[in-house]
Design a protein around this motif. Structure first.
Motif, PDB file in Angstrom:
ATOM      1  N   GLU A 203       0.824  -1.220   0.000  1.00  0.00           N
ATOM      2  CA  GLU A 203       0.000   0.000   0.000  1.00  0.00           C
ATOM      3  C   GLU A 203       0.853   1.262   0.000  1.00  0.00           C
ATOM      4  OE1 GLU A 203      -2.516  -0.092   3.445  1.00  0.00           O
ATOM      5  OE2 GLU A 203      -0.884   0.445   4.808  1.00  0.00           O
ATOM      6  N   GLU A 204       2.131   1.146   0.407  1.00  0.00           N
ATOM      7  CA  GLU A 204       3.032   2.304   0.310  1.00  0.00           C
ATOM      8  C   GLU A 204       3.618   2.436  -1.084  1.00  0.00           C
ATOM      9  OE1 GLU A 204       6.426   2.971   2.959  1.00  0.00           O
ATOM     10  OE2 GLU A 204       5.157   2.267   4.607  1.00  0.00           O
ATOM     11  N   ILE A 205       3.970   1.305  -1.678  1.00  0.00           N
ATOM     12  CA  ILE A 205       4.609   1.328  -3.007  1.00  0.00           C
ATOM     13  C   ILE A 205       3.579   1.768  -4.056  1.00  0.00           C
ATOM     14  CG2 ILE A 205       5.755  -0.102  -4.762  1.00  0.00           C
ATOM     15  CD1 ILE A 205       7.613   0.414  -2.454  1.00  0.00           C
ATOM     16  N   ILE A 206       2.671   0.891  -4.411  1.00  0.00           N
ATOM     17  CA  ILE A 206       1.519   1.262  -5.255  1.00  0.00           C
ATOM     18  C   ILE A 206       0.347   0.455  -4.722  1.00  0.00           C
ATOM     19  CG2 ILE A 206       0.449   1.166  -7.565  1.00  0.00           C
ATOM     20  CD1 ILE A 206       2.735   3.240  -7.399  1.00  0.00           C
ATOM     21  N   ASP A 207      -0.558   1.150  -4.100  1.00  0.00           N
ATOM     22  CA  ASP A 207      -1.700   0.498  -3.467  1.00  0.00           C
ATOM     23  C   ASP A 207      -2.583  -0.181  -4.520  1.00  0.00           C
ATOM     24  OD1 ASP A 207      -3.377  -0.244  -1.425  1.00  0.00           O
ATOM     25  OD2 ASP A 207      -4.597   1.574  -1.586  1.00  0.00           O
ATOM     26  N   LEU A 208      -3.097  -1.343  -4.154  1.00  0.00           N
ATOM     27  CA  LEU A 208      -3.943  -2.085  -5.096  1.00  0.00           C
ATOM     28  C   LEU A 208      -5.416  -1.712  -4.992  1.00  0.00           C
ATOM     29  CD1 LEU A 208      -2.272  -5.579  -4.688  1.00  0.00           C
ATOM     30  CD2 LEU A 208      -1.926  -3.936  -6.549  1.00  0.00           C
ATOM     31  N   GLY A 209      -5.749  -0.924  -3.984  1.00  0.00           N
ATOM     32  CA  GLY A 209      -7.136  -0.474  -3.850  1.00  0.00           C
ATOM     33  C   GLY A 209      -8.078  -1.626  -3.553  1.00  0.00           C
ATOM     34  N   VAL A 352      15.563  13.428 -11.724  1.00  0.00           N
ATOM     35  CA  VAL A 352      14.474  12.688 -11.088  1.00  0.00           C
ATOM     36  C   VAL A 352      14.863  11.207 -11.140  1.00  0.00           C
ATOM     37  CG1 VAL A 352      12.028  12.080 -11.186  1.00  0.00           C
ATOM     38  CG2 VAL A 352      12.772  14.372 -11.853  1.00  0.00           C
ATOM     39  N   VAL A 353      14.877  10.552  -9.990  1.00  0.00           N
ATOM     40  CA  VAL A 353      15.271   9.147  -9.947  1.00  0.00           C
ATOM     41  C   VAL A 353      14.026   8.271  -9.921  1.00  0.00           C
ATOM     42  CG1 VAL A 353      16.407   7.372  -8.555  1.00  0.00           C
ATOM     43  CG2 VAL A 353      17.513   9.583  -8.911  1.00  0.00           C
ATOM     44  N   MET A 354      14.010   7.254 -10.751  1.00  0.00           N
ATOM     45  CA  MET A 354      12.830   6.413 -10.879  1.00  0.00           C
ATOM     46  C   MET A 354      13.149   4.967 -10.517  1.00  0.00           C
ATOM     47  SD  MET A 354      11.153   8.212 -14.160  1.00  0.00           S
ATOM     48  CE  MET A 354       9.578   7.695 -13.510  1.00  0.00           C
ATOM     49  N   ASP A 355      12.192   4.363  -9.844  1.00  0.00           N
ATOM     50  CA  ASP A 355      12.405   3.014  -9.310  1.00  0.00           C
ATOM     51  C   ASP A 355      11.189   2.141  -9.556  1.00  0.00           C
ATOM     52  OD1 ASP A 355      13.528   0.902  -7.700  1.00  0.00           O
ATOM     53  OD2 ASP A 355      12.187   1.528  -6.076  1.00  0.00           O
ATOM     54  N   ALA A 356      11.452   0.839  -9.717  1.00  0.00           N
ATOM     55  CA  ALA A 356      10.349  -0.123  -9.851  1.00  0.00           C
ATOM     56  C   ALA A 356      10.481  -1.181  -8.748  1.00  0.00           C
ATOM     57  CB  ALA A 356      10.357  -0.751 -11.242  1.00  0.00           C
ATOM     58  N   ASP A 357      10.337  -0.747  -7.523  1.00  0.00           N
ATOM     59  CA  ASP A 357      10.353  -1.623  -6.346  1.00  0.00           C
ATOM     60  C   ASP A 357      11.681  -2.344  -6.128  1.00  0.00           C
ATOM     61  OD1 ASP A 357       9.277  -2.771  -4.019  1.00  0.00           O
ATOM     62  OD2 ASP A 357       8.677  -4.569  -5.100  1.00  0.00           O
ATOM     63  N   LEU A 358      12.782  -1.689  -6.464  1.00  0.00           N
ATOM     64  CA  LEU A 358      14.092  -2.293  -6.189  1.00  0.00           C
ATOM     65  C   LEU A 358      15.043  -1.228  -5.643  1.00  0.00           C
ATOM     66  CD1 LEU A 358      14.353  -4.575  -9.350  1.00  0.00           C
ATOM     67  CD2 LEU A 358      14.171  -5.361  -6.984  1.00  0.00           C
ATOM     68  N   GLU A 377       8.479   6.304  -7.301  1.00  0.00           N
ATOM     69  CA  GLU A 377       8.331   4.861  -7.131  1.00  0.00           C
ATOM     70  C   GLU A 377       7.168   4.381  -7.993  1.00  0.00           C
ATOM     71  OE1 GLU A 377       8.802   1.477  -6.806  1.00  0.00           O
ATOM     72  OE2 GLU A 377      10.049   2.290  -5.189  1.00  0.00           O
ATOM     73  N   SER A 378       7.446   3.509  -8.941  1.00  0.00           N
ATOM     74  CA  SER A 378       6.397   3.018  -9.845  1.00  0.00           C
ATOM     75  C   SER A 378       5.866   1.659  -9.438  1.00  0.00           C
ATOM     76  CB  SER A 378       6.934   2.915 -11.273  1.00  0.00           C
ATOM     77  OG  SER A 378       7.365   4.168 -11.717  1.00  0.00           O
ATOM     78  N   GLY A 379       6.482   1.044  -8.424  1.00  0.00           N
ATOM     79  CA  GLY A 379       6.112  -0.333  -8.151  1.00  0.00           C
ATOM     80  C   GLY A 379       6.588  -1.217  -9.300  1.00  0.00           C
ATOM     81  N   ILE A 380       6.060  -2.427  -9.311  1.00  0.00           N
ATOM     82  CA  ILE A 380       6.524  -3.378 -10.317  1.00  0.00           C
ATOM     83  C   ILE A 380       5.786  -3.098 -11.622  1.00  0.00           C
ATOM     84  CG2 ILE A 380       6.987  -5.806 -10.761  1.00  0.00           C
ATOM     85  CD1 ILE A 380       6.501  -6.238  -7.699  1.00  0.00           C
ATOM     86  N   ALA A 381       6.126  -1.976 -12.227  1.00  0.00           N
ATOM     87  CA  ALA A 381       5.425  -1.501 -13.425  1.00  0.00           C
ATOM     88  C   ALA A 381       6.448  -0.782 -14.289  1.00  0.00           C
ATOM     89  CB  ALA A 381       4.279  -0.566 -13.020  1.00  0.00           C
ATOM     90  N   GLU A 382       7.341  -1.587 -14.882  1.00  0.00           N
ATOM     91  CA  GLU A 382       8.484  -1.014 -15.597  1.00  0.00           C
ATOM     92  C   GLU A 382       8.053  -0.206 -16.811  1.00  0.00           C
ATOM     93  OE1 GLU A 382       8.097  -4.226 -14.817  1.00  0.00           O
ATOM     94  OE2 GLU A 382       9.573  -4.546 -13.231  1.00  0.00           O
ATOM     95  N   GLN A 383       7.012  -0.657 -17.495  1.00  0.00           N
ATOM     96  CA  GLN A 383       6.577   0.064 -18.686  1.00  0.00           C
ATOM     97  C   GLN A 383       6.059   1.443 -18.307  1.00  0.00           C
ATOM     98  OE1 GLN A 383       4.435  -2.298 -21.658  1.00  0.00           O
ATOM     99  NE2 GLN A 383       4.467  -4.002 -20.250  1.00  0.00           N
ATOM    100  N   ASP A 384       5.262   1.479 -17.264  1.00  0.00           N
ATOM    101  CA  ASP A 384       4.755   2.763 -16.793  1.00  0.00           C
ATOM    102  C   ASP A 384       5.909   3.663 -16.369  1.00  0.00           C
ATOM    103  OD1 ASP A 384       2.658   4.599 -15.773  1.00  0.00           O
ATOM    104  OD2 ASP A 384       3.541   4.076 -13.843  1.00  0.00           O
TER     105      ASP A 384
END
Lengths: 652, 652
Positions: A203-209, A352-358, A377-384
């Motif tokens: 829920e902190e990274i990218i909440d699933l709602g 701007v630094v971008m991350d996919a949960d790593l 932080e994009s979560g596990i969403a590399e394309q996004d």
């Protein structure tokens, strides 16, 4: 000295045949699998414990009670099929397969070893139905299996486990839509809802709602229950059997690290100040012993209560870890990268630094903590993540995009291409580049990333060989480059410190001579392969063969004047790629030598990873691929036109 | 003879300044844009009319009423930003930009021409904010723009248009989740809900289900209205201005082909027996004249009703289409592929054909109609399609996976890799491979696909040069190959029929000599480049230079014995790639010659697409990249060591 114990397969048989209540039996068997999971991860020195322990009860339930697979056998067309889409929970999965006699002991105890079980599931292993480990593909693959069953008129259901963080991947939602539309009703997805991803809450990274509503609106029959409660699992899967008009999904509420009190999600998060410490890597000796004792005590208390007698275990040898030897102080390019990023973040407001949960694995935490507004932080969403970087770059920002190379270069390849067509500047950092560490296996080793960036018309690709060069490379990309860049970084500590250039300079298209020699010249890059190159040079030196070793961090830009100088009249040119032989530095140098007329009839031979990368310890795998210093020395001698026979004999 | 007419920019100004009611004005302006859209598409000979006409009213409304962009200018940091994620509606978008004086006439009328507007949006054009045309990236990119605004403290909203079929792409759902989680509230998405994708209804391909509920559960503020009703658009966008805690999405119900009665969705579907005929391509003369007359009559009726006088138009010249000349009968490898697929479908029950909403373009319809059970339509969800193929292949099927190469090789690259690690056999067919047709532009031209498959350890890559070879190549992949294969196919008719091998054989690793010669040898593949190679040989022959031309359909497998025979003692070797210079046939041959010691000091020179592919007619673009037969002839002469000066002069 620490002992690692195994609960042998016959102990599982004893419990299974004890005549206990089914759920009591399952609870016992699952805990015994927990103990074995812990043992193999400890023995391997790495593995995903948290995720293994959260999904284990469900896997145990499926094989013991929910599926017909054991009854029919793994080759039967009507069998139920199970696999884990996330694949990170492989150690527990193997433990269940071992407990059932599917996976032999020698494979099972050799987790992440050459000839043992892979860090993530691999179809070469008994009982494994598909390769996984990279996230988001599972429902699609399960659908393929389910459709094959329909085409062949075969029975059986396909069960696929996903993580909850994994639901951040777009492919999941693609597959939910297509599966519902195509009325694939012989498929059941199970979400291992343990609420924690790499090291932070989902829920902190990218909440699933509202996840249940999401699945429902995507046309799936949805249920939810406690994923550690066998009665609940039975209830839901029994209900699912009645549903034949839709694909089914169970949201299983689980606890990451379940069964080891201090590894369990909420407590562990608290102890880690909001960071979960047991996602990957093996526990140290103390933590291991505490955890093992806790599980063993629970098992024995249960056995005792049921009058079944104490648990028998056998001590398994602690095979030497077989690491690449650390020659001197640790040199870690990822740490240097993180420091340089922080430094540049202070200097330039547009970064701007971008991350996919790593974030932690990629060395981003210092920047993340210092500049939370400029950390996305994009979560596990590399394309996004990559397309968001594109939008930022179009509007005055300099995005630095991070993930493991195998994911970033591949999963988001078309997004990288789209950004490239806009001629904006973006820096892509492919972490975990190359063959080593090889324990996690093919889903994580990145050996195609240069080729995946290589055909972009204007992207400079670099891989630094040490901490100093890492800072130089990043600063060059940020401050000097006019175009987009890709930096490859190995993820582990360097086996030896690769020397820096004597003049301290980092010059476009030029490398550094690390070892003088005139019998042949070997180009390589990155701490792992340069260490092997230098080892090869040492070996060869003792046989009177002098090998010039060059660190060439520019993987697709070569200054041909420099190239002419360093090659001179050397008879043979070798290139050692930490990459597939296709499209790496070897091809870049071959092309440069050809187009600048420097080849002059001499051979250029490439050493590279010319097959799927093996899983194992570093030395096992380097040797397997013929890329260890020792093997390279022999291969170089073998390739020389005038083979110094007695040297070759001595070296072999 | 057909006349193509343009409504000049001053006519738009006249209507804007006429003092009419705002919505009446917009209706008129939008219809005038419709007329100009139709004119430019007709003049270009191709373009996506249906999609252009469905989104046009919304774009017109945004620029005229909904955004501050015109007022502030395209360089102002606080400006509202609009772009189309699908990008297929570029002709209408350009028409709106032209109507506002943003896009100059010379650019506007030269749709899909070198130096004109691109087939899909490109940031090099005035008013274009981002490159699009490949689907699913828009919300992520808009989010990047919106986040840049926040970081820079800039005002303005970002508006992004998506198609409805586009919502089948997983990245859309990734981006919906991240945008909501990251509380990006300065973004508005608009779904152009025209209900038809390439040529079938969305609900037939992959139904989107309860779309409003989906968006709501993904955390977006959702509204729905008639996308052709300006009062409704005003109502919704006014309401959106009050929403500051969420990203916003409008589902705009539209009609594909709106404004031309026989192109409008329901009617056109009915006329096409369930297939929509106006998705891409220009109307023929009769359809164009009927459509134009209908729009013009409506405009004039309105002008008349408002007392504004008749519409003034100017005739624009019909520039010669400048196609690659068709030498003889049309030869179409896609048609041959479709036939061979049908034939093989009858022979083998394990073949399953997979599509991502490009069935007609990829020649799949015959198979689709004959074997509906073994045809799997994934919609615009390439990743799902590829992983589903993986599941099928693991369970006894032989999947043949189709899409345009630029999407398939790139978007689903990691899924292809995952399948490859399982060592199952899958055939990937990369349609629309190479530089030509160049009208749609960079988002559609596939010039990196060989490199994206190249580093897979065991995948054979082929490109057939004519219809006969296409059947042979597919049959080889299906019946002979032990491993996965990738077949590249050009999409258009061949400019000339490439001769077949004299002995009629198709042998692993071997090509065919198409033209004998001994001054130099040129390898190439595929109908487009082989035609240029043969043209070059003709030109050179007239100057007394004999060029051996070889069709080499095996792009990463070379029989070196054969290679030695065909090269012989030829002084110079040339390779012409319908691909980037990196990783194509040129590199494969260079490596083969090096490792087999056949190079012997001779130069190998690669001709390839060494920059982003240009947009334009075939000959314009071949010439631009120096790859037309004429240009190649000169480049070959220039590269020869002993330049025959007088020949070169004559050729230049």
């Amino acid at each position: 000295m620490l002992e690692i114990k195994l609960i042998a397969a016959n102990e599982f048989q004893r419990v299974r045949e004890s005549g206990l209540d089914a759920h009591d039996t399952l609870r016992l068997l699952a805990d015994m699998c927990r103990a074995n999971t812990l043992a193999t991860v400890k023995r391997a020195g790495s593995g995903h414990l948290g995720s293994s322990l959260s999904s284990l009860d469900i896997v145990a339930w499926l094989y013991h009670a929910g599926m017909n697979t054991l009854e029919l056998g793994f080759d039967h067309p009507d069998r139920d099929i199970y696999f884990s889409s996330k694949g990170h929970d492989a150690p527990a999965y193997y433990a269940v397969l071992y407990s059932l006699g599917i996976l032999p002991k020698e494979l099972f105890i050799n987790l992440r070893r050459l000839g043992g079980t892979h860090g993530h599931p691999d179809v070469s292993l008994p009982g494994i139905e598909t390769n996984s480990g990279s996230l988001g593909m599972g429902i699609s693959k399960a659908k393929g299996m389910a459709l094959a069953k329909k085409l062949q008129g075969a029975g059986g259901q396909v069960f696929v486990m996903t993580g909850d963080g994994e639901l951040q991947e777009g492919q999941i939602w693609e597959s939910l839509q297509t599966t519902a539309h195509q009325s694939v009703n012989n498929i059941t997805a199970i979400v291992d809802m343990n609420r924690i991803q790499s090291d932070k809450p989902v829920e902190e990274i990218i909440d699933l709602g509202e996840l249940e509503r999401k699945f429902e609106t995507f046309g799936w029959h949805t249920a939810r229950c406690d994923g550690h409660d066998f009665a609940e699992l039975e209830r839901v899967f029994t209900e699912f059997r009645q549903v034949s008009d839709k694909p089914k999904v169970l949201i299983a509420d689980t606890i990451k690290g379940k069964g080891v009190s201090f590894m369990e999600g909420p407590a562990a998060l608290k102890a880690g100040n909001g960071l979960y410490p047991w996602h990957s890597g093996a526990p140290d000796d103390e933590a291991f012993e505490t955890a093992y004792a806790e599980i063993a005590a629970r098992i024995n208390a249960q056995l005792d209560a049921f009058g079944l007698g104490e648990l028998a275990t056998e001590v398994i040898d602690r095979r030497e870890r077989n690491r690449v030897r650390l020659k001197d102080r640790a040199d870690k390019v990822v740490t240097a990268y993180g420091k340089a990023l922080l430094e540049l973040g202070r200097e330039r407001q547009d970064i701007v630094v971008m991350d996919a949960d790593l974030s932690a694995d990629c060395g981003l935490r210092p920047f993340e903590n210092a500049f939370p507004d400029r950390f996305i932080e994009s979560g596990i969403a590399e394309q996004d993540m990559v397309s968001t970087a594109g939008g930022l770059a179009l509007n005055g920002c300099l995005p630095i995009v991070n993930s493991f190379g195998v994911f970033l270069a591949s999963r988001s390849n078309e997004q990288i291409y789209n950004n490239a067509t806009e001629k904006t500047k973006i820096i892509y950092v492919c972490h975990y580049a190359g063959l080593i560490p090889a324990g996690p296996g093919k889903s994580h080793q990145s050996l195609r990333d240069i080729s995946l960036f290589g055909a972009l018309p204007d992207c400079v690709i670099l891989e630094p060989g040490n901490e100093v060069e890492t800072r130089q490379a990043l600063r060059w990309c940020v401050n000097e480059a006019q175009q987009s860049c890709m930096i490859r970084l190995v993820i582990g500590p360097s086996p030896g410190v690769i020397p820096v250039a004597e003049d301290g300079r980092f010059t476009f298209g030029r490398g550094t001579v690390l070892n003088e020699g005139d019998d042949a010249v070997l180009f390589s890059y990155g701490p792992v392969m340069l260490n092997e190159a230098l080892t090869a040079a040492e070996r060869l030196k003792s046989h009177g063969f002098s090998l010039k070793v060059i660190n060439m961090p520019w993987l697709n830009r070569v200054d041909v004047d420099w190239l002419e100088t360093v090659i001179g009249d050397t008879e043979s040119v070798f290139v050692l790629d930490d990459h597939a032989g296709y499209g790496g530095l070897g091809d870049a140098l071959l092309n440069a030598l050809m187009s600048s007329e420097l080849l002059r009839g001499r051979p250029l031979l490439k050493f590279a990873v010319d097959n799927h990368p093996a899983c194992g310890t570093p030395l096992e795998v380097l040797d397997y691929h013929g890329l260890s210093g020792d093997k390279l020395a022999v291969r170089i001698l073998l390739a020389m036109k005038d083979k110094p026979d007695q040297l070759l004999e001595a070296a072999s």
